[in-house]
Design a protein around this motif. Sequence first.
Motif, PDB file in Angstrom:
ATOM      1  N   MET A 159       0.819  -1.204   0.000  1.00  0.00           N
ATOM      2  CA  MET A 159       0.000   0.000   0.000  1.00  0.00           C
ATOM      3  C   MET A 159       0.858   1.261   0.000  1.00  0.00           C
ATOM      4  O   MET A 159       0.511   2.261  -0.631  1.00  0.00           O
ATOM      5  CB  MET A 159      -0.941  -0.003   1.205  1.00  0.00           C
ATOM      6  CG  MET A 159      -2.101  -0.976   1.096  1.00  0.00           C
ATOM      7  SD  MET A 159      -3.065  -1.095   2.631  1.00  0.00           S
ATOM      8  CE  MET A 159      -3.704   0.580   2.770  1.00  0.00           C
ATOM      9  N   LYS A 160       1.970   1.223   0.734  1.00  0.00           N
ATOM     10  CA  LYS A 160       2.846   2.398   0.784  1.00  0.00           C
ATOM     11  C   LYS A 160       3.496   2.658  -0.573  1.00  0.00           C
ATOM     12  O   LYS A 160       3.600   3.811  -1.010  1.00  0.00           O
ATOM     13  CB  LYS A 160       3.894   2.216   1.881  1.00  0.00           C
ATOM     14  CG  LYS A 160       3.313   2.375   3.286  1.00  0.00           C
ATOM     15  CD  LYS A 160       4.375   2.318   4.353  1.00  0.00           C
ATOM     16  CE  LYS A 160       4.813   0.911   4.642  1.00  0.00           C
ATOM     17  NZ  LYS A 160       5.711   0.820   5.829  1.00  0.00           N
ATOM     18  N   VAL A 161       3.901   1.592  -1.230  1.00  0.00           N
ATOM     19  CA  VAL A 161       4.452   1.758  -2.587  1.00  0.00           C
ATOM     20  C   VAL A 161       3.361   2.236  -3.543  1.00  0.00           C
ATOM     21  O   VAL A 161       3.567   3.134  -4.363  1.00  0.00           O
ATOM     22  CB  VAL A 161       5.071   0.442  -3.079  1.00  0.00           C
ATOM     23  CG1 VAL A 161       5.554   0.576  -4.523  1.00  0.00           C
ATOM     24  CG2 VAL A 161       6.219   0.014  -2.182  1.00  0.00           C
ATOM     25  N   GLY A 162       2.180   1.647  -3.425  1.00  0.00           N
ATOM     26  CA  GLY A 162       1.078   2.027  -4.296  1.00  0.00           C
ATOM     27  C   GLY A 162       0.640   3.461  -4.112  1.00  0.00           C
ATOM     28  O   GLY A 162       0.221   4.124  -5.064  1.00  0.00           O
ATOM     29  N   ALA A 163       0.740   3.983  -2.883  1.00  0.00           N
ATOM     30  CA  ALA A 163       0.355   5.374  -2.633  1.00  0.00           C
ATOM     31  C   ALA A 163       1.239   6.330  -3.425  1.00  0.00           C
ATOM     32  O   ALA A 163       0.763   7.320  -3.991  1.00  0.00           O
ATOM     33  CB  ALA A 163       0.453   5.675  -1.135  1.00  0.00           C
ATOM     34  N   ILE A 164       2.533   6.036  -3.468  1.00  0.00           N
ATOM     35  CA  ILE A 164       3.451   6.880  -4.224  1.00  0.00           C
ATOM     36  C   ILE A 164       3.146   6.792  -5.718  1.00  0.00           C
ATOM     37  O   ILE A 164       3.109   7.811  -6.428  1.00  0.00           O
ATOM     38  CB  ILE A 164       4.900   6.452  -3.947  1.00  0.00           C
ATOM     39  CG1 ILE A 164       5.219   6.629  -2.463  1.00  0.00           C
ATOM     40  CG2 ILE A 164       5.885   7.241  -4.799  1.00  0.00           C
ATOM     41  CD1 ILE A 164       6.543   6.029  -2.031  1.00  0.00           C
ATOM     42  N   LEU A 165       2.902   5.574  -6.196  1.00  0.00           N
ATOM     43  CA  LEU A 165       2.666   5.382  -7.626  1.00  0.00           C
ATOM     44  C   LEU A 165       1.324   5.958  -8.068  1.00  0.00           C
ATOM     45  O   LEU A 165       1.187   6.404  -9.213  1.00  0.00           O
ATOM     46  CB  LEU A 165       2.736   3.894  -7.957  1.00  0.00           C
ATOM     47  CG  LEU A 165       4.096   3.223  -7.743  1.00  0.00           C
ATOM     48  CD1 LEU A 165       4.011   1.732  -8.040  1.00  0.00           C
ATOM     49  CD2 LEU A 165       5.158   3.882  -8.615  1.00  0.00           C
ATOM     50  N   ALA A 166       0.334   5.950  -7.182  1.00  0.00           N
ATOM     51  CA  ALA A 166      -0.978   6.493  -7.545  1.00  0.00           C
ATOM     52  C   ALA A 166      -0.898   7.981  -7.837  1.00  0.00           C
ATOM     53  O   ALA A 166      -1.557   8.486  -8.764  1.00  0.00           O
ATOM     54  CB  ALA A 166      -1.984   6.220  -6.433  1.00  0.00           C
ATOM     55  N   VAL A 167      -0.097   8.700  -7.061  1.00  0.00           N
ATOM     56  CA  VAL A 167       0.087  10.129  -7.310  1.00  0.00           C
ATOM     57  C   VAL A 167       0.723  10.346  -8.673  1.00  0.00           C
ATOM     58  O   VAL A 167       0.266  11.177  -9.469  1.00  0.00           O
ATOM     59  CB  VAL A 167       0.953  10.761  -6.203  1.00  0.00           C
ATOM     60  CG1 VAL A 167       1.219  12.234  -6.501  1.00  0.00           C
ATOM     61  CG2 VAL A 167       0.273  10.615  -4.846  1.00  0.00           C
ATOM     62  N   ALA A 168       1.768   9.574  -8.960  1.00  0.00           N
ATOM     63  CA  ALA A 168       2.435   9.694 -10.259  1.00  0.00           C
ATOM     64  C   ALA A 168       1.480   9.360 -11.402  1.00  0.00           C
ATOM     65  O   ALA A 168       1.467  10.042 -12.432  1.00  0.00           O
ATOM     66  CB  ALA A 168       3.657   8.783 -10.300  1.00  0.00           C
ATOM     67  N   LEU A 204       1.716  21.425  -4.015  1.00  0.00           N
ATOM     68  CA  LEU A 204       0.394  20.914  -3.679  1.00  0.00           C
ATOM     69  C   LEU A 204       0.264  19.429  -4.029  1.00  0.00           C
ATOM     70  O   LEU A 204      -0.357  18.661  -3.282  1.00  0.00           O
ATOM     71  CB  LEU A 204      -0.672  21.730  -4.402  1.00  0.00           C
ATOM     72  CG  LEU A 204      -0.805  23.185  -3.942  1.00  0.00           C
ATOM     73  CD1 LEU A 204      -1.771  23.947  -4.838  1.00  0.00           C
ATOM     74  CD2 LEU A 204      -1.265  23.252  -2.483  1.00  0.00           C
ATOM     75  N   ILE A 205       0.839  19.020  -5.152  1.00  0.00           N
ATOM     76  CA  ILE A 205       0.833  17.598  -5.515  1.00  0.00           C
ATOM     77  C   ILE A 205       1.584  16.788  -4.460  1.00  0.00           C
ATOM     78  O   ILE A 205       1.143  15.701  -4.053  1.00  0.00           O
ATOM     79  CB  ILE A 205       1.463  17.402  -6.909  1.00  0.00           C
ATOM     80  CG1 ILE A 205       0.564  18.015  -7.989  1.00  0.00           C
ATOM     81  CG2 ILE A 205       1.693  15.912  -7.193  1.00  0.00           C
ATOM     82  CD1 ILE A 205       1.232  18.111  -9.351  1.00  0.00           C
ATOM     83  N   THR A 206       2.714  17.328  -4.023  1.00  0.00           N
ATOM     84  CA  THR A 206       3.493  16.660  -2.984  1.00  0.00           C
ATOM     85  C   THR A 206       2.703  16.526  -1.693  1.00  0.00           C
ATOM     86  O   THR A 206       2.724  15.473  -1.035  1.00  0.00           O
ATOM     87  CB  THR A 206       4.798  17.432  -2.717  1.00  0.00           C
ATOM     88  OG1 THR A 206       5.528  17.569  -3.933  1.00  0.00           O
ATOM     89  CG2 THR A 206       5.660  16.703  -1.694  1.00  0.00           C
ATOM     90  N   LEU A 207       1.978  17.570  -1.333  1.00  0.00           N
ATOM     91  CA  LEU A 207       1.176  17.528  -0.105  1.00  0.00           C
ATOM     92  C   LEU A 207       0.052  16.498  -0.211  1.00  0.00           C
ATOM     93  O   LEU A 207      -0.254  15.807   0.768  1.00  0.00           O
ATOM     94  CB  LEU A 207       0.600  18.911   0.191  1.00  0.00           C
ATOM     95  CG  LEU A 207       1.622  19.982   0.611  1.00  0.00           C
ATOM     96  CD1 LEU A 207       0.943  21.340   0.768  1.00  0.00           C
ATOM     97  CD2 LEU A 207       2.321  19.585   1.904  1.00  0.00           C
ATOM     98  N   LEU A 208      -0.553  16.374  -1.387  1.00  0.00           N
ATOM     99  CA  LEU A 208      -1.575  15.348  -1.575  1.00  0.00           C
ATOM    100  C   LEU A 208      -0.980  13.954  -1.410  1.00  0.00           C
ATOM    101  O   LEU A 208      -1.584  13.079  -0.774  1.00  0.00           O
ATOM    102  CB  LEU A 208      -2.208  15.485  -2.969  1.00  0.00           C
ATOM    103  CG  LEU A 208      -3.178  16.640  -3.179  1.00  0.00           C
ATOM    104  CD1 LEU A 208      -3.588  16.739  -4.645  1.00  0.00           C
ATOM    105  CD2 LEU A 208      -4.420  16.470  -2.307  1.00  0.00           C
ATOM    106  N   GLY A 209       0.205  13.754  -1.976  1.00  0.00           N
ATOM    107  CA  GLY A 209       0.871  12.467  -1.818  1.00  0.00           C
ATOM    108  C   GLY A 209       1.231  12.184  -0.369  1.00  0.00           C
ATOM    109  O   GLY A 209       1.071  11.051   0.122  1.00  0.00           O
ATOM    110  N   MET A 210       1.696  13.212   0.334  1.00  0.00           N
ATOM    111  CA  MET A 210       2.033  13.043   1.747  1.00  0.00           C
ATOM    112  C   MET A 210       0.790  12.732   2.577  1.00  0.00           C
ATOM    113  O   MET A 210       0.852  11.945   3.529  1.00  0.00           O
ATOM    114  CB  MET A 210       2.717  14.309   2.272  1.00  0.00           C
ATOM    115  CG  MET A 210       4.108  14.537   1.711  1.00  0.00           C
ATOM    116  SD  MET A 210       4.800  16.143   2.198  1.00  0.00           S
ATOM    117  CE  MET A 210       4.847  15.952   3.987  1.00  0.00           C
ATOM    118  N   LEU A 211      -0.332  13.331   2.216  1.00  0.00           N
ATOM    119  CA  LEU A 211      -1.583  13.060   2.926  1.00  0.00           C
ATOM    120  C   LEU A 211      -1.985  11.600   2.771  1.00  0.00           C
ATOM    121  O   LEU A 211      -2.318  10.918   3.757  1.00  0.00           O
ATOM    122  CB  LEU A 211      -2.683  13.979   2.405  1.00  0.00           C
ATOM    123  CG  LEU A 211      -4.096  13.721   2.960  1.00  0.00           C
ATOM    124  CD1 LEU A 211      -4.128  13.921   4.474  1.00  0.00           C
ATOM    125  CD2 LEU A 211      -5.117  14.622   2.273  1.00  0.00           C
TER     126      LEU A 211
END
Length: 231
Positions: A159-168, A204-211
Amino acid sequence: WYLFVRFGEVPRFVMPSPAATLDALLQPNYSWWTNIAVTGTEIFVGYALALAVGVALALVFTWSTTLEAFFMPLLVSLNMIPKVALGPLIIVWFKYGVLPNSIMAFSIAVFPILLTTARGLRETEPELLDLVRSLKGSRWQLFTKIQLPGALPYIFSGMKVGAILAVAGAIVGEFLGSDRGLGYLMLQVQVTLDTPAMFMAVILITLLGMLLYGIVLGLERWLVPKDARVG
């Protein structure tokens, strides 16, 4: 950042100051909140879909080695296709909007979740599975009482890997074709060399990914004992 811009005499269109970047957030013509909502929706919808499909497929594959032998090579082959190449096809099929970009986020994030979940489900001790079967436990009970708790560390790792990839994935989808969102806004302001707005969009994209990553991390700390976490 401030000192580099201030004393390096860097042109504004190359790197804006922090103050100029914050000022860009006050420009009403960029519709920041609308674009944040659109990109956030694409990321979270695509990620939620990847999580549901990934866990479901992993469960099916652990129940049936025949289905795994048939479908896993196909899924691996599909995953080898660059998602940027699929972007134009997704746009043709679903047109512009939140849906195709959510599908792009899903397509990139689902495979790590699938693989790690399948591995976690297989790590269950055979003796426990035999015990539940001997007590006439159903497949659902086998999953919820034995397999799922044991697989949670692996699921959260994926899930942690997927969270990063979903933003990309969502941003790539907006780059390829969209009429709203932070990625779309970056392309628009690039034409006018409005670098402060570009910087703000990236932040802002970074903040969404961090959220999203923070939510996953919080759930992991809540549901998985510290000594059982993977990675």
